[in-house]
Design a protein around this motif. Structure first.
Motif, PDB file in Angstrom:
ATOM      1  N   ASN A 243       0.987  -1.324   0.036  1.00  0.00           N
ATOM      2  CA  ASN A 243      -0.100   0.101  -0.087  1.00  0.00           C
ATOM      3  C   ASN A 243       0.850   1.330   0.045  1.00  0.00           C
ATOM      4  O   ASN A 243       2.157   1.214  -0.047  1.00  0.00           O
ATOM      5  CB  ASN A 243      -0.998  -0.203   1.069  1.00  0.00           C
ATOM      6  CG  ASN A 243      -0.370  -0.382   2.485  1.00  0.00           C
ATOM      7  OD1 ASN A 243       0.844   0.641   2.657  1.00  0.00           O
ATOM      8  ND2 ASN A 243      -0.833  -1.099   3.571  1.00  0.00           N
ATOM      9  N   ARG A 244       0.277   2.348  -0.028  1.00  0.00           N
ATOM     10  CA  ARG A 244       0.920   3.591  -0.071  1.00  0.00           C
ATOM     11  C   ARG A 244       1.964   3.888   0.992  1.00  0.00           C
ATOM     12  O   ARG A 244       3.054   4.132   0.899  1.00  0.00           O
ATOM     13  CB  ARG A 244      -0.007   4.854  -0.089  1.00  0.00           C
ATOM     14  CG  ARG A 244      -0.319   5.132  -1.800  1.00  0.00           C
ATOM     15  CD  ARG A 244      -1.712   6.203  -1.682  1.00  0.00           C
ATOM     16  NE  ARG A 244      -1.990   6.495  -3.099  1.00  0.00           N
ATOM     17  CZ  ARG A 244      -3.010   7.316  -3.259  1.00  0.00           C
ATOM     18  NH1 ARG A 244      -3.427   8.215  -2.181  1.00  0.00           N
ATOM     19  NH2 ARG A 244      -3.306   7.575  -4.371  1.00  0.00           N
ATOM     20  N   ASP A 245       1.296   3.519   2.261  1.00  0.00           N
ATOM     21  CA  ASP A 245       2.150   3.686   3.449  1.00  0.00           C
ATOM     22  C   ASP A 245       3.284   3.147   3.477  1.00  0.00           C
ATOM     23  O   ASP A 245       4.590   3.460   4.121  1.00  0.00           O
ATOM     24  CB  ASP A 245       1.474   3.333   4.660  1.00  0.00           C
ATOM     25  CG  ASP A 245       0.292   4.585   4.887  1.00  0.00           C
ATOM     26  OD1 ASP A 245       0.257   5.581   4.527  1.00  0.00           O
ATOM     27  OD2 ASP A 245      -0.861   4.297   5.494  1.00  0.00           O
ATOM     28  N   ASP A 246       3.368   1.705   2.929  1.00  0.00           N
ATOM     29  CA  ASP A 246       4.515   0.946   2.867  1.00  0.00           C
ATOM     30  C   ASP A 246       5.688   1.588   1.856  1.00  0.00           C
ATOM     31  O   ASP A 246       6.934   1.572   2.274  1.00  0.00           O
ATOM     32  CB  ASP A 246       4.155  -0.644   2.218  1.00  0.00           C
ATOM     33  CG  ASP A 246       3.305  -1.371   3.227  1.00  0.00           C
ATOM     34  OD1 ASP A 246       3.262  -1.046   4.374  1.00  0.00           O
ATOM     35  OD2 ASP A 246       2.648  -2.008   2.481  1.00  0.00           O
ATOM     36  N   ALA A 247       5.406   2.161   0.755  1.00  0.00           N
ATOM     37  CA  ALA A 247       6.135   2.682  -0.196  1.00  0.00           C
ATOM     38  C   ALA A 247       6.482   4.040   0.038  1.00  0.00           C
ATOM     39  O   ALA A 247       7.381   4.418  -0.560  1.00  0.00           O
ATOM     40  CB  ALA A 247       5.555   2.609  -1.391  1.00  0.00           C
ATOM     41  N   LEU A 248       5.913   4.850   0.713  1.00  0.00           N
ATOM     42  CA  LEU A 248       5.981   6.377   0.611  1.00  0.00           C
ATOM     43  C   LEU A 248       7.146   6.681   1.177  1.00  0.00           C
ATOM     44  O   LEU A 248       7.703   7.783   0.541  1.00  0.00           O
ATOM     45  CB  LEU A 248       4.830   6.939   1.657  1.00  0.00           C
ATOM     46  CG  LEU A 248       4.845   8.388   1.707  1.00  0.00           C
ATOM     47  CD1 LEU A 248       4.624   8.937   0.305  1.00  0.00           C
ATOM     48  CD2 LEU A 248       3.609   8.888   2.663  1.00  0.00           C
ATOM     49  N   PRO A 249       7.877   6.048   2.516  1.00  0.00           N
ATOM     50  CA  PRO A 249       9.169   6.575   2.680  1.00  0.00           C
ATOM     51  C   PRO A 249      10.253   6.607   1.774  1.00  0.00           C
ATOM     52  O   PRO A 249      11.179   7.187   1.402  1.00  0.00           O
ATOM     53  CB  PRO A 249       9.607   5.711   3.796  1.00  0.00           C
ATOM     54  CG  PRO A 249       8.193   5.206   4.404  1.00  0.00           C
ATOM     55  CD  PRO A 249       7.292   5.179   3.248  1.00  0.00           C
ATOM     56  N   GLY A 250      10.272   5.514   0.737  1.00  0.00           N
ATOM     57  CA  GLY A 250      11.338   5.447  -0.105  1.00  0.00           C
ATOM     58  C   GLY A 250      10.975   6.289  -1.328  1.00  0.00           C
ATOM     59  O   GLY A 250      12.082   6.483  -2.083  1.00  0.00           O
ATOM     60  N   GLU A 251       9.833   6.799  -1.352  1.00  0.00           N
ATOM     61  CA  GLU A 251       9.654   7.801  -2.493  1.00  0.00           C
ATOM     62  C   GLU A 251       9.861   9.290  -2.072  1.00  0.00           C
ATOM     63  O   GLU A 251       9.579  10.275  -2.889  1.00  0.00           O
ATOM     64  CB  GLU A 251       8.188   7.563  -3.254  1.00  0.00           C
ATOM     65  CG  GLU A 251       8.027   6.338  -3.890  1.00  0.00           C
ATOM     66  CD  GLU A 251       9.020   6.112  -4.773  1.00  0.00           C
ATOM     67  OE1 GLU A 251       8.567   6.873  -6.072  1.00  0.00           O
ATOM     68  OE2 GLU A 251       9.905   5.360  -5.038  1.00  0.00           O
ATOM     69  N   THR A 252      10.104   9.357  -0.835  1.00  0.00           N
ATOM     70  CA  THR A 252       9.888  10.849  -0.123  1.00  0.00           C
ATOM     71  C   THR A 252      11.119  11.429   0.105  1.00  0.00           C
ATOM     72  O   THR A 252      12.280  10.641   0.776  1.00  0.00           O
ATOM     73  CB  THR A 252       9.089  10.769   0.944  1.00  0.00           C
ATOM     74  OG1 THR A 252       7.558  10.331   0.409  1.00  0.00           O
ATOM     75  CG2 THR A 252       8.903  12.359   1.879  1.00  0.00           C
ATOM     76  N   THR A 253      11.542  12.523  -0.254  1.00  0.00           N
ATOM     77  CA  THR A 253      12.802  13.298   0.342  1.00  0.00           C
ATOM     78  C   THR A 253      12.508  14.050   1.695  1.00  0.00           C
ATOM     79  O   THR A 253      13.370  14.394   2.439  1.00  0.00           O
ATOM     80  CB  THR A 253      13.387  14.084  -0.626  1.00  0.00           C
ATOM     81  OG1 THR A 253      12.500  15.257  -1.056  1.00  0.00           O
ATOM     82  CG2 THR A 253      14.018  13.333  -1.825  1.00  0.00           C
TER      83      THR A 253
ATOM     84  N   LEU B 119       9.095  16.424  -7.334  1.00  0.00           N
ATOM     85  CA  LEU B 119       7.896  16.923  -7.452  1.00  0.00           C
ATOM     86  C   LEU B 119       7.165  16.860  -6.091  1.00  0.00           C
ATOM     87  O   LEU B 119       7.432  15.990  -5.210  1.00  0.00           O
ATOM     88  CB  LEU B 119       6.934  15.804  -8.409  1.00  0.00           C
ATOM     89  CG  LEU B 119       7.284  15.788  -9.666  1.00  0.00           C
ATOM     90  CD1 LEU B 119       6.871  14.423 -10.235  1.00  0.00           C
ATOM     91  CD2 LEU B 119       7.136  16.942 -10.546  1.00  0.00           C
ATOM     92  N   THR B 120       6.375  17.901  -6.017  1.00  0.00           N
ATOM     93  CA  THR B 120       5.678  18.222  -4.832  1.00  0.00           C
ATOM     94  C   THR B 120       4.032  17.581  -4.907  1.00  0.00           C
ATOM     95  O   THR B 120       3.506  18.277  -5.472  1.00  0.00           O
ATOM     96  CB  THR B 120       5.615  19.634  -4.168  1.00  0.00           C
ATOM     97  OG1 THR B 120       7.007  19.889  -3.902  1.00  0.00           O
ATOM     98  CG2 THR B 120       4.994  19.786  -3.005  1.00  0.00           C
ATOM     99  N   MET B 121       3.825  16.450  -4.250  1.00  0.00           N
ATOM    100  CA  MET B 121       2.519  15.712  -4.515  1.00  0.00           C
ATOM    101  C   MET B 121       2.230  15.171  -3.335  1.00  0.00           C
ATOM    102  O   MET B 121       2.925  14.652  -2.530  1.00  0.00           O
ATOM    103  CB  MET B 121       2.758  14.981  -5.743  1.00  0.00           C
ATOM    104  CG  MET B 121       3.274  15.304  -7.043  1.00  0.00           C
ATOM    105  SD  MET B 121       3.644  14.047  -8.333  1.00  0.00           S
ATOM    106  CE  MET B 121       2.223  13.972  -9.064  1.00  0.00           C
ATOM    107  N   ALA B 122       0.735  14.956  -3.382  1.00  0.00           N
ATOM    108  CA  ALA B 122       0.156  13.906  -2.152  1.00  0.00           C
ATOM    109  C   ALA B 122       0.804  12.278  -2.560  1.00  0.00           C
ATOM    110  O   ALA B 122       0.909  11.827  -3.576  1.00  0.00           O
ATOM    111  CB  ALA B 122      -1.178  13.889  -2.502  1.00  0.00           C
ATOM    112  N   ALA B 123       1.293  11.950  -1.440  1.00  0.00           N
ATOM    113  CA  ALA B 123       1.745  10.516  -1.307  1.00  0.00           C
ATOM    114  C   ALA B 123       2.783  10.277  -2.564  1.00  0.00           C
ATOM    115  O   ALA B 123       2.915   9.281  -3.054  1.00  0.00           O
ATOM    116  CB  ALA B 123       0.528   9.595  -1.567  1.00  0.00           C
ATOM    117  N   ALA B 124       3.807  11.123  -2.790  1.00  0.00           N
ATOM    118  CA  ALA B 124       4.782  11.238  -3.871  1.00  0.00           C
ATOM    119  C   ALA B 124       4.317  10.342  -5.003  1.00  0.00           C
ATOM    120  O   ALA B 124       4.934  10.023  -5.871  1.00  0.00           O
ATOM    121  CB  ALA B 124       5.766  10.327  -3.227  1.00  0.00           C
ATOM    122  N   GLY B 125       2.845  10.875  -5.380  1.00  0.00           N
ATOM    123  CA  GLY B 125       2.218  10.357  -6.679  1.00  0.00           C
ATOM    124  C   GLY B 125       2.249   8.657  -6.817  1.00  0.00           C
ATOM    125  O   GLY B 125       1.835   8.232  -7.765  1.00  0.00           O
TER     126      GLY B 125
END
Length: 319
Positions: A57-67, A85-91
């Protein structure tokens, strides 16, 4: 008389890892590509073809996609992603994909656009531009629009600075982000539920660069860290200023002038700072408040004992 047309072909099958996007597009088109056409492709199918689908799910992947996190409201996180990019949930997207799976954005959307442009040129001989799109919200406005996250062979901005309008007024900062405008125009034809991931826009051949010249890409539209007026959400800016960590400084932007800082201190504390060398001296105000104000304005604060009172010295960061 001039105009544009946008065509989004039907009949594109579900895209899987390793699929040939150029072949899928050319098979779906009712007429051949021509020089000056602009091909628009959703990032979803680019990601699927490149194997950017993950179980979870998004929560699992979000840290790796976020600076870094820009703002958080309940479960919603607006972040600056690894692509800038500045986006909700890193896109990260959980729609139009099997249950239990998510789709990440392409690893390098500009590179993906360049590769697709080159392939289309090789197979058709047509010199086209390519845009890869994703959906994003806008500050202060409800709803979403599509934007360009990757581009090749196109002018991404039309710069009218230095020109004059019909009334003789100088145009100073007028620079339409034409790749974003094209992305939104294409999305109207594609639709969110139409299974039409490709579109071809015709009528703006003037934006398409010569063969072999891919241009700066959509990444050229991303403002560098600290140059945006809104580096943090409202709540997050307060927290970050009070915390004062060095790694949080950049999103606050370039240091403010001494006059701007002085006005801010006066507004918050009711005490007008006193000029002190290259900086300011503030007597009697809460040092923690002064330190946060200094940090938010790109300055630094030092405690000093002058006349046995709470005194803060505000100094430029280079001093």
């Amino acid at each position: 008389m001039t105009g544009i047309s946008v065509t989004a072909p039907d009949g594109v099958p579900e895209v899987r890892k390793g699929d040939d996007l150029a072949a899928l597009l050319l098979d779906a088109l009712a007429s051949p590509l021509a020089d000056g056409d602009i091909v628009v492709v959703t990032s979803k199918v680019v990601s699927k073809a490149e194997g950017q689908v993950r179980e979870g799910n998004r929560d699992d992947a979000l840290p790796g996609e976020t600076t870094r996190v820009v703002a958080r409201r309940g479960p919603t996180q607006i972040v600056r992603s690894r692509l800038g990019l500045t986006m909700a949930a890193a896109g990260i997207d959980a729609s139009n994909v099997e249950a239990g799976y998510i789709v990440l954005l392409p690893l390098d959307p500009d590179a993906s656009a360049r590769a697709l442009r080159a392939t289309l040129r090789d197979r058709t001989g047509a010199n086209v531009g390519v845009i890869i799109t994703d959906t994003a919200g806008r500050a202060w406005r409800d709803g979403q629009t599509d934007i360009a996250i990757g581009a090749a062979g196109l002018e991404v901005l039309e710069n009218f600075a230095g020109q004059v309008d019909a009334y003789g007024n100088d145009l100073v900062v007028t620079a339409p982000a034409v790749v974003d405008e094209i992305a939104s125009a294409a999305e109207i034809s594609q639709g969110k539920l139409g299974a039409r991931p490709f579109a071809v826009l015709r009528g703006r051949a003037d934006l398409v660069r010569e063969p072999g010249d891919d241009g700066p890409g959509a990444s050229a539209l991303i403002r560098p860290e600290g140059s945006d007026f809104f580096g943090f959400g409202a709540r997050e800016a307060v927290v970050r200023a009070l915390k004062g960590a060095a790694e949080d400084q950049a999103p606050f932007g370039a240091p403010a002038s001494v006059e701007e800082l002085s006005a801010a201190v006066t507004e918050v504390t009711g005490t007008a700072p006193i000029p002190h060398g290259d900086g300011l001296q503030v007597v009697g105000a809460d040092p923690a408040v002064i330190a946060a104000l200094a940090f938010a304005h790109g300055w630094r604060s030092e405690r000093a004992e002058i006349n046995h009172g709470a005194t803060s010295l505000l100094l430029p960061v280079t001093t």
